[in-house]
Design a protein around this motif. Structure first.
Motif, PDB file in Angstrom:
ATOM      1  N   ALA A 177       0.856  -1.185   0.000  1.00  0.00           N
ATOM      2  CA  ALA A 177       0.000   0.000   0.000  1.00  0.00           C
ATOM      3  C   ALA A 177       0.894   1.238   0.000  1.00  0.00           C
ATOM      4  CB  ALA A 177      -0.932  -0.007   1.208  1.00  0.00           C
ATOM      5  N   SER A 178       1.531   1.496  -1.138  1.00  0.00           N
ATOM      6  CA  SER A 178       2.432   2.636  -1.271  1.00  0.00           C
ATOM      7  C   SER A 178       2.618   2.963  -2.739  1.00  0.00           C
ATOM      8  CB  SER A 178       3.794   2.327  -0.645  1.00  0.00           C
ATOM      9  OG  SER A 178       4.700   3.387  -0.859  1.00  0.00           O
ATOM     10  N   ALA A 179       2.679   4.251  -3.041  1.00  0.00           N
ATOM     11  CA  ALA A 179       2.960   4.692  -4.406  1.00  0.00           C
ATOM     12  C   ALA A 179       4.445   4.968  -4.595  1.00  0.00           C
ATOM     13  CB  ALA A 179       2.151   5.956  -4.722  1.00  0.00           C
ATOM     14  N   SER A 180       5.239   4.823  -3.532  1.00  0.00           N
ATOM     15  CA  SER A 180       6.653   5.174  -3.575  1.00  0.00           C
ATOM     16  C   SER A 180       7.457   4.214  -4.452  1.00  0.00           C
ATOM     17  CB  SER A 180       7.238   5.157  -2.155  1.00  0.00           C
ATOM     18  OG  SER A 180       8.650   5.189  -2.201  1.00  0.00           O
ATOM     19  N   PRO A 181       8.115   4.736  -5.490  1.00  0.00           N
ATOM     20  CA  PRO A 181       8.970   3.862  -6.299  1.00  0.00           C
ATOM     21  C   PRO A 181      10.155   3.333  -5.496  1.00  0.00           C
ATOM     22  CG  PRO A 181       9.162   6.152  -7.023  1.00  0.00           C
ATOM     23  CD  PRO A 181       8.064   6.106  -6.017  1.00  0.00           C
ATOM     24  N   ARG A 182      10.619   4.104  -4.513  1.00  0.00           N
ATOM     25  CA  ARG A 182      11.747   3.667  -3.690  1.00  0.00           C
ATOM     26  C   ARG A 182      11.359   2.459  -2.842  1.00  0.00           C
ATOM     27  NH1 ARG A 182      11.028   8.666  -4.575  1.00  0.00           N
ATOM     28  NH2 ARG A 182       9.602   8.980  -2.852  1.00  0.00           N
ATOM     29  N   ARG A 183      10.150   2.470  -2.281  1.00  0.00           N
ATOM     30  CA  ARG A 183       9.706   1.313  -1.495  1.00  0.00           C
ATOM     31  C   ARG A 183       9.535   0.085  -2.384  1.00  0.00           C
ATOM     32  NH1 ARG A 183       6.065   5.175   1.767  1.00  0.00           N
ATOM     33  NH2 ARG A 183       7.446   5.644   3.522  1.00  0.00           N
ATOM     34  N   ARG A 184       9.014   0.285  -3.586  1.00  0.00           N
ATOM     35  CA  ARG A 184       8.850  -0.845  -4.507  1.00  0.00           C
ATOM     36  C   ARG A 184      10.211  -1.461  -4.849  1.00  0.00           C
ATOM     37  NH1 ARG A 184       5.025   2.712  -7.052  1.00  0.00           N
ATOM     38  NH2 ARG A 184       6.385   2.993  -8.851  1.00  0.00           N
ATOM     39  N   GLU A 185      11.206  -0.603  -5.118  1.00  0.00           N
ATOM     40  CA  GLU A 185      12.548  -1.088  -5.460  1.00  0.00           C
ATOM     41  C   GLU A 185      13.168  -1.856  -4.293  1.00  0.00           C
ATOM     42  OE1 GLU A 185      14.649   2.462  -6.507  1.00  0.00           O
ATOM     43  OE2 GLU A 185      13.460   2.765  -8.326  1.00  0.00           O
ATOM     44  N   LEU A 186      13.024  -1.338  -3.075  1.00  0.00           N
ATOM     45  CA  LEU A 186      13.617  -1.991  -1.912  1.00  0.00           C
ATOM     46  C   LEU A 186      12.942  -3.328  -1.610  1.00  0.00           C
ATOM     47  CD1 LEU A 186      14.186   1.135   0.340  1.00  0.00           C
ATOM     48  CD2 LEU A 186      15.969  -0.368  -0.573  1.00  0.00           C
ATOM     49  N   LEU A 187      11.629  -3.375  -1.754  1.00  0.00           N
ATOM     50  CA  LEU A 187      10.915  -4.626  -1.504  1.00  0.00           C
ATOM     51  C   LEU A 187      11.304  -5.682  -2.545  1.00  0.00           C
ATOM     52  CD1 LEU A 187       8.944  -5.652   0.612  1.00  0.00           C
ATOM     53  CD2 LEU A 187       7.067  -4.906  -0.841  1.00  0.00           C
ATOM     54  N   ALA A 188      11.428  -5.264  -3.791  1.00  0.00           N
ATOM     55  CA  ALA A 188      11.861  -6.183  -4.848  1.00  0.00           C
ATOM     56  C   ALA A 188      13.294  -6.652  -4.592  1.00  0.00           C
ATOM     57  CB  ALA A 188      11.755  -5.507  -6.213  1.00  0.00           C
ATOM     58  N   GLN A 189      14.114  -5.776  -4.034  1.00  0.00           N
ATOM     59  CA  GLN A 189      15.524  -6.091  -3.752  1.00  0.00           C
ATOM     60  C   GLN A 189      15.663  -7.281  -2.805  1.00  0.00           C
ATOM     61  OE1 GLN A 189      17.942  -2.653  -2.608  1.00  0.00           O
ATOM     62  NE2 GLN A 189      18.990  -3.913  -1.100  1.00  0.00           N
ATOM     63  N   ILE A 190      14.706  -7.458  -1.899  1.00  0.00           N
ATOM     64  CA  ILE A 190      14.790  -8.573  -0.957  1.00  0.00           C
ATOM     65  C   ILE A 190      13.947  -9.774  -1.402  1.00  0.00           C
ATOM     66  CG2 ILE A 190      15.483  -7.167   1.012  1.00  0.00           C
ATOM     67  CD1 ILE A 190      12.587  -7.332   2.055  1.00  0.00           C
ATOM     68  N   GLY A 191      13.527  -9.763  -2.672  1.00  0.00           N
ATOM     69  CA  GLY A 191      12.900 -10.928  -3.269  1.00  0.00           C
ATOM     70  C   GLY A 191      11.436 -11.147  -2.944  1.00  0.00           C
ATOM     71  N   VAL A 192      10.759 -10.118  -2.447  1.00  0.00           N
ATOM     72  CA  VAL A 192       9.343 -10.251  -2.128  1.00  0.00           C
ATOM     73  C   VAL A 192       8.516 -10.011  -3.394  1.00  0.00           C
ATOM     74  CG1 VAL A 192       7.434  -9.314  -0.754  1.00  0.00           C
ATOM     75  CG2 VAL A 192       9.714  -9.529   0.255  1.00  0.00           C
ATOM     76  N   GLN A 193       7.581 -10.907  -3.655  1.00  0.00           N
ATOM     77  CA  GLN A 193       6.674 -10.765  -4.795  1.00  0.00           C
ATOM     78  C   GLN A 193       5.437 -10.015  -4.315  1.00  0.00           C
ATOM     79  OE1 GLN A 193       7.580 -11.966  -7.905  1.00  0.00           O
ATOM     80  NE2 GLN A 193       9.507 -12.392  -6.863  1.00  0.00           N
ATOM     81  N   PHE A 194       5.104  -8.916  -4.965  1.00  0.00           N
ATOM     82  CA  PHE A 194       3.998  -8.093  -4.484  1.00  0.00           C
ATOM     83  C   PHE A 194       3.296  -7.397  -5.631  1.00  0.00           C
ATOM     84  CE2 PHE A 194       7.687  -5.403  -4.769  1.00  0.00           C
ATOM     85  CZ  PHE A 194       7.207  -4.204  -5.262  1.00  0.00           C
ATOM     86  N   GLU A 195       2.103  -6.936  -5.333  1.00  0.00           N
ATOM     87  CA  GLU A 195       1.337  -6.059  -6.222  1.00  0.00           C
ATOM     88  C   GLU A 195       1.059  -4.789  -5.437  1.00  0.00           C
ATOM     89  OE1 GLU A 195       0.281  -6.520  -9.388  1.00  0.00           O
ATOM     90  OE2 GLU A 195       1.154  -8.525  -9.527  1.00  0.00           O
ATOM     91  N   ARG A 196       1.061  -3.664  -6.136  1.00  0.00           N
ATOM     92  CA  ARG A 196       0.751  -2.397  -5.466  1.00  0.00           C
ATOM     93  C   ARG A 196      -0.763  -2.240  -5.362  1.00  0.00           C
ATOM     94  NH1 ARG A 196      -0.187   2.841  -5.522  1.00  0.00           N
ATOM     95  NH2 ARG A 196      -0.748   3.089  -7.686  1.00  0.00           N
ATOM     96  N   ILE A 197      -1.196  -1.652  -4.244  1.00  0.00           N
ATOM     97  CA  ILE A 197      -2.616  -1.369  -4.062  1.00  0.00           C
ATOM     98  C   ILE A 197      -2.746   0.060  -3.539  1.00  0.00           C
ATOM     99  CG2 ILE A 197      -2.775  -2.260  -1.682  1.00  0.00           C
ATOM    100  CD1 ILE A 197      -5.537  -3.490  -2.617  1.00  0.00           C
ATOM    101  N   ALA A 198      -3.711   0.796  -4.051  1.00  0.00           N
ATOM    102  CA  ALA A 198      -3.918   2.183  -3.616  1.00  0.00           C
ATOM    103  C   ALA A 198      -4.612   2.195  -2.262  1.00  0.00           C
ATOM    104  CB  ALA A 198      -4.755   2.935  -4.644  1.00  0.00           C
ATOM    105  N   ALA A 199      -4.068   3.020  -1.349  1.00  0.00           N
ATOM    106  CA  ALA A 199      -4.640   3.123  -0.004  1.00  0.00           C
ATOM    107  C   ALA A 199      -4.429   4.530   0.534  1.00  0.00           C
ATOM    108  CB  ALA A 199      -4.004   2.090   0.917  1.00  0.00           C
ATOM    109  N   PRO A 200      -5.071   5.525  -0.091  1.00  0.00           N
ATOM    110  CA  PRO A 200      -4.859   6.893   0.361  1.00  0.00           C
ATOM    111  C   PRO A 200      -5.461   7.134   1.746  1.00  0.00           C
ATOM    112  CG  PRO A 200      -6.557   6.828  -1.335  1.00  0.00           C
ATOM    113  CD  PRO A 200      -6.006   5.431  -1.209  1.00  0.00           C
ATOM    114  N   VAL A 201      -4.716   7.857   2.583  1.00  0.00           N
ATOM    115  CA  VAL A 201      -5.207   8.248   3.907  1.00  0.00           C
ATOM    116  C   VAL A 201      -4.828   9.711   4.138  1.00  0.00           C
ATOM    117  CG1 VAL A 201      -5.032   5.917   4.880  1.00  0.00           C
ATOM    118  CG2 VAL A 201      -3.136   7.502   5.154  1.00  0.00           C
ATOM    119  N   ASP A 202      -5.549  10.344   5.031  1.00  0.00           N
ATOM    120  CA  ASP A 202      -5.238  11.724   5.423  1.00  0.00           C
ATOM    121  C   ASP A 202      -3.987  11.694   6.293  1.00  0.00           C
ATOM    122  OD1 ASP A 202      -5.111  14.319   6.345  1.00  0.00           O
ATOM    123  OD2 ASP A 202      -7.121  14.331   7.223  1.00  0.00           O
TER     124      ASP A 202
END
Length: 194
Positions: free
Chosen positions: A6-31
């Motif tokens: 639940a993040s739009a951050s490209p940096r978080r996506r890159e880091l999560l992929a770096q440790i081999g986790v398979q994931f899909e992004r999901i939108a979860a906007p909060v105030d």
């Protein structure tokens, strides 16, 4: 797939992929507005939890296959004041002037939601900036890099040039502390440490 992020951050996506986790992004906007007199530690933990829960609800609403939802929130804290993302270039320059020549905290909270279960961890790092001239601040702001980042800088980019000392987690300052992420994922039977 292991989980939803639940993040739009490209940096978080890159880091999560770096440790081999398979994931899909999901939108979860909060105030992301801090509550009145909210402690910075409580603030980042509350937002990470809210994002993970919002992602879980979005997954259910979209009738997607159920997987845990990972979320994170990062904030910069100087003298007890939360420095979020800058509103504009003037605000970014003012934040960088505050950080110049001083040491600040970078707090990154992580949360995983699965059904009614939500677990959190917190990474805390201390970052010291060298003294910055007005010209250095102006050039950096003009680069556009500070605009979507807590504290108006990215340690993984040009903003890393300002850091004279780091105590803690480099990846935590980027926005996804890998050690803490792996520990949290392992509690759910996910990731390399599971």
């Amino acid at each position: 797939m292991d989980l939803y992020l639940a993040s739009a951050s490209p940096r978080r996506r890159e880091l999560l992929a770096q440790i081999g986790v398979q994931f899909e992004r999901i939108a979860a906007p909060v105030d992301e507005t801090p509550l009145l007199n909210e402690d910075p530690h409580g603030y980042v933990l509350r937002l990470a939890r809210a994002k993970a829960q919002a992602g879980w609800l979005a997954m259910l609403a979209a009738n997607l296959p159920p997987h845990p939802v990972l979320a994170a929130d990062t904030t910069v804290v100087l003298d007890g004041e939360i420095l979020g993302k800058p509103d504009d270039e003037t605000h970014a320059a003012a934040m960088l002037k505050q950080l110049s020549g001083s040491t600040h905290l970078v707090l990154t909270a992580l949360a995983i939601a699965e059904q009614d279960r939500v677990e959190t961890v917190l990474s805390e790092s201390r970052v010291t900036f060298m003294p910055l001239s007005d010209a250095q601040i102006a050039r950096y702001v003009a680069s556009g890099e500070p605009m979507d980042k807590a504290g108006a800088y990215g340690i993984q980019g040009q903003g890393g040039l300002f850091v004279s000392h780091l105590e803690g987690s480099f990846t935590g300052v980027v926005g996804l502390p890998l050690h803490e992420t792996a520990q949290l994922l392992a509690r759910y039977g996910l990731g390399a440490l599971a």
